[in-house]
Design a protein around this motif. Structure first.
Motif, short mmCIF file in Angstrom:
data_model
loop_
_atom_site.label_atom_id
_atom_site.label_comp_id
_atom_site.label_asym_id
_atom_site.label_seq_id
_atom_site.Cartn_x
_atom_site.Cartn_y
_atom_site.Cartn_z
N UNK A 219 -27.36 -38.24 -12.04
CA UNK A 219 -27.96 -37.50 -11.36
C UNK A 219 -29.15 -36.61 -12.20
N UNK A 220 -30.36 -36.65 -11.91
CA UNK A 220 -31.31 -36.06 -12.50
C UNK A 220 -31.16 -34.30 -12.69
N UNK A 221 -30.40 -33.87 -11.85
CA UNK A 221 -30.18 -32.38 -12.03
C UNK A 221 -29.05 -31.96 -13.08
N UNK A 222 -28.56 -33.08 -13.91
CA UNK A 222 -27.71 -32.92 -14.94
C UNK A 222 -26.55 -31.95 -14.59
N UNK A 223 -25.78 -32.04 -13.35
CA UNK A 223 -24.79 -31.20 -12.81
C UNK A 223 -23.75 -30.68 -13.74
N UNK A 224 -23.36 -31.61 -14.60
CA UNK A 224 -22.16 -31.28 -15.50
C UNK A 224 -22.79 -30.56 -16.85
N UNK A 225 -24.12 -30.31 -16.80
CA UNK A 225 -24.30 -29.37 -18.03
C UNK A 225 -24.63 -27.93 -17.57
N UNK A 226 -24.41 -27.06 -18.54
CA UNK A 226 -24.42 -25.48 -18.30
C UNK A 226 -26.14 -25.19 -17.95
N UNK A 227 -26.06 -24.23 -17.26
CA UNK A 227 -27.52 -23.82 -17.07
C UNK A 227 -28.40 -23.70 -18.20
N UNK A 228 -27.71 -22.88 -19.11
CA UNK A 228 -28.37 -22.82 -20.59
C UNK A 228 -28.72 -23.85 -21.15
N UNK A 229 -27.83 -24.91 -21.21
CA UNK A 229 -28.16 -25.96 -21.95
C UNK A 229 -29.20 -27.01 -21.18
N UNK A 230 -29.19 -26.89 -19.95
CA UNK A 230 -30.18 -27.82 -19.37
C UNK A 230 -31.68 -27.98 -20.02
N UNK A 231 -32.23 -27.18 -19.98
CA UNK A 231 -33.63 -27.31 -20.87
C UNK A 231 -33.57 -28.38 -22.16
N UNK A 232 -32.46 -28.12 -23.09
CA UNK A 232 -32.52 -28.92 -24.14
C UNK A 232 -32.31 -30.33 -23.68
N UNK B 215 -34.99 -33.28 -24.85
CA UNK B 215 -34.52 -34.55 -25.61
C UNK B 215 -34.99 -35.71 -25.06
N UNK B 216 -34.90 -35.86 -23.61
CA UNK B 216 -35.51 -36.84 -22.86
C UNK B 216 -37.06 -37.05 -23.35
N UNK B 217 -37.95 -35.91 -23.13
CA UNK B 217 -39.37 -35.98 -23.38
C UNK B 217 -39.56 -36.25 -24.56
N UNK B 218 -38.83 -35.82 -25.58
CA UNK B 218 -39.20 -35.92 -27.13
C UNK B 218 -39.01 -37.56 -27.33
N UNK B 219 -37.99 -38.09 -26.79
CA UNK B 219 -37.70 -39.53 -27.32
C UNK B 219 -38.75 -40.41 -26.64
N UNK B 220 -39.30 -40.29 -25.41
CA UNK B 220 -40.14 -41.16 -24.66
C UNK B 220 -41.62 -41.07 -25.79
N UNK B 221 -41.87 -39.75 -26.04
CA UNK B 221 -43.03 -39.26 -26.95
C UNK B 221 -42.69 -40.02 -28.22
N UNK B 222 -41.45 -40.02 -28.83
CA UNK B 222 -41.30 -40.93 -30.05
C UNK B 222 -41.84 -42.45 -29.81
N UNK C 114 -26.56 -40.07 -23.94
CA UNK C 114 -26.51 -38.92 -24.52
C UNK C 114 -25.12 -38.62 -25.61
N UNK C 115 -25.42 -37.88 -26.50
CA UNK C 115 -24.25 -37.57 -27.34
C UNK C 115 -23.10 -36.94 -26.77
N UNK C 116 -21.88 -37.26 -27.10
CA UNK C 116 -21.09 -36.57 -26.21
C UNK C 116 -20.67 -35.13 -25.88
N UNK C 117 -21.33 -34.46 -26.91
CA UNK C 117 -21.37 -32.90 -26.50
C UNK C 117 -22.64 -32.22 -27.04
N UNK C 118 -23.70 -32.94 -27.41
CA UNK C 118 -24.90 -32.42 -27.77
C UNK C 118 -26.25 -32.64 -26.89
N UNK C 119 -26.99 -32.07 -26.71
CA UNK C 119 -28.25 -32.42 -25.98
C UNK C 119 -29.23 -33.44 -26.74
N UNK C 120 -28.84 -34.57 -27.19
CA UNK C 120 -29.30 -35.44 -28.13
C UNK C 120 -29.22 -36.99 -27.37
#
Length: 371
Positions: free
Chosen positions: A144-157, A161-168, A243-249
């Motif tokens: 789900x592209x809204x990342x519902x299982x991620x906290x509101x504070x963490x969602x931008x990260x 991460x997605x944006x930085x990887x495709x740029x890489x 993604x990493x099990x607990x990090x926005x990576x």
């Protein structure tokens, strides 16, 4: 890959899973006779070609309609993933598992997040077709592209991460990692528009659409001046990332079947199309309250990609978005045609085909936006 309802709910919540394991369609099944592997022959090959492998092994097939059958290989030393060409007669150039293995192996040289390739086998006598064996990456997949299982504070990260990887990916010089011949360089849009136009026009049984006819007529004359070439993934979406099990990576990018040399802005616009994509077609954000979810808006996301790739702006953004909706619409049109003729391999083919007019309308709407 499309998970069963139970797995999809778990994955949408971001629970930790083994990618291409519980993430694959409905989990594991015993292979049919046509897809069954010769465990003894495979074990002998892996003993000779995969460092650290210890048999015996047991192979289970991931359920679902992936064009390249995928297996979980349990052995005495751990778990592997095997992807193979399907058995039987194939269209020339299709199901190129050698390309999948090659691009991932090459990108790993520069630290790009991909699964480690343990070995590739061109000898069809081992299991009946070409195949490669790779690492099973542990992490999370979000369907789900809204990342519902991620906290509101963490969602931008996570979006960063997605944006930085495709740029890489688009910043890697193909020739520097041995991929200078990985595709046809230059004129990407002209070739793609021509290809998908032919597919649409050569399949009248699937129907005609006024918006598609408009795109076929006008898109060739709207191709932006200049040209760029990079490695492109071809299907860069949140559900093709681990993604990493607990990090926005992002720790691995999956499904390289459509990768080639192409225009980076075509690849990025396909990814950023999520902002306009209805979620019932594919993972998308259309209709979502981005502010309430704390998800960066389209303009902010584009700006981050520009900064990561050294661009000031992306001119002609509407063209890049419209091109990708056109491309996806042509693919859905082809699926609809195959469903009508009874040759589509996916049980969801008819439903997928119904998305065709919706996608052409979105393409035309993008072109009509002010620049």
């Amino acid at each position: 890959m499309v998970a069963c309802e139970e797995d999809q709910a778990r994955l949408a919540k971001g629970e930790s899973v083994s990618a291409l394991d519980e993430a694959a369609n409905s989990g594991l099944v015993d292979p049919s006779d046509a897809h069954r592997l010769d465990d003894n022959a495979l074990s002998s090959w892996m003993t000779a070609n995969v460092e650290g492998f210890r048999g015996p092994l047991n192979a289970s097939k991931f359920r679902g309609g992936q064009s390249n059958p995928t297996y979980r290989i349990q052995s005495a030393d751990g778990v592997y993933v095997l992807r193979r060409k399907p058995p039987g007669p194939l269209v020339a150039g299709a199901h190129a598992v050698d390309r999948e293995a090659r691009v991932q192996r090459a990108l790993s040289q520069v630290g790009f997040p991909v699964a480690r390739i343990h070995g590739y086998c061109a000898d069809k006598s081992v299991i009946g077709s070409e195949f490669y064996v790779m690492q099973l990456v542990e992490g999370r997949i979000f369907w789900d592209a809204t990342f519902p299982g991620v906290s509101r504070e963490e969602r931008p990260s996570y979006f960063n991460a997605m944006c930085d990887v495709i740029a890489q990916l688009h910043s890697v010089d193909p020739a520097s990692i041995g991929l200078g011949d990985y595709g046809k360089p230059g004129s990407y849009f002209a070739r793609q528009i021509s290809r998908w136009t032919r597919q649409y026009q050569d399949d009248p049984e699937a129907g005609r659409d006024a918006n598609m006819d408009h795109l076929v007529r006008d898109l060739p004359g709207m191709i932006p001046a200049g040209d760029e070439v990079s490695i492109v993934h071809g299907d860069f979406r949140c559900d093709n990332l681990i993604f990493h099990a607990s990090e926005p990576r992002v720790i691995a990018v999956l499904d390289w079947e459509l990768s080639t040399l192409g225009h980076p802005l075509a690849d990025f616009a396909y990814h950023a199309m999520m902002y306009r994509m209805p979620p019932h077609i594919v993972a998308g954000l259309a209709g979502a309250d981005l502010a309430a979810l704390n998800i960066p808006g389209e303009a902010e996301y584009i700006d981050r990609y520009c900064r990561a790739t050294g661009r000031e702006v992306i001119a002609d953004w509407q063209f890049y978005v419209a091109f990708n909706f056109f491309r996806l619409a042509a693919i859905m049109h082809g699926i609809a045609g195959r469903a009508l003729r009874g040759t589509a391999s996916s049980a969801q083919a008819i439903e997928r085909g119904k998305a065709f007019p919706e996608l052409t309308a979105l393409a035309v709407r993008a072109l009509e936006e002010p620049s």
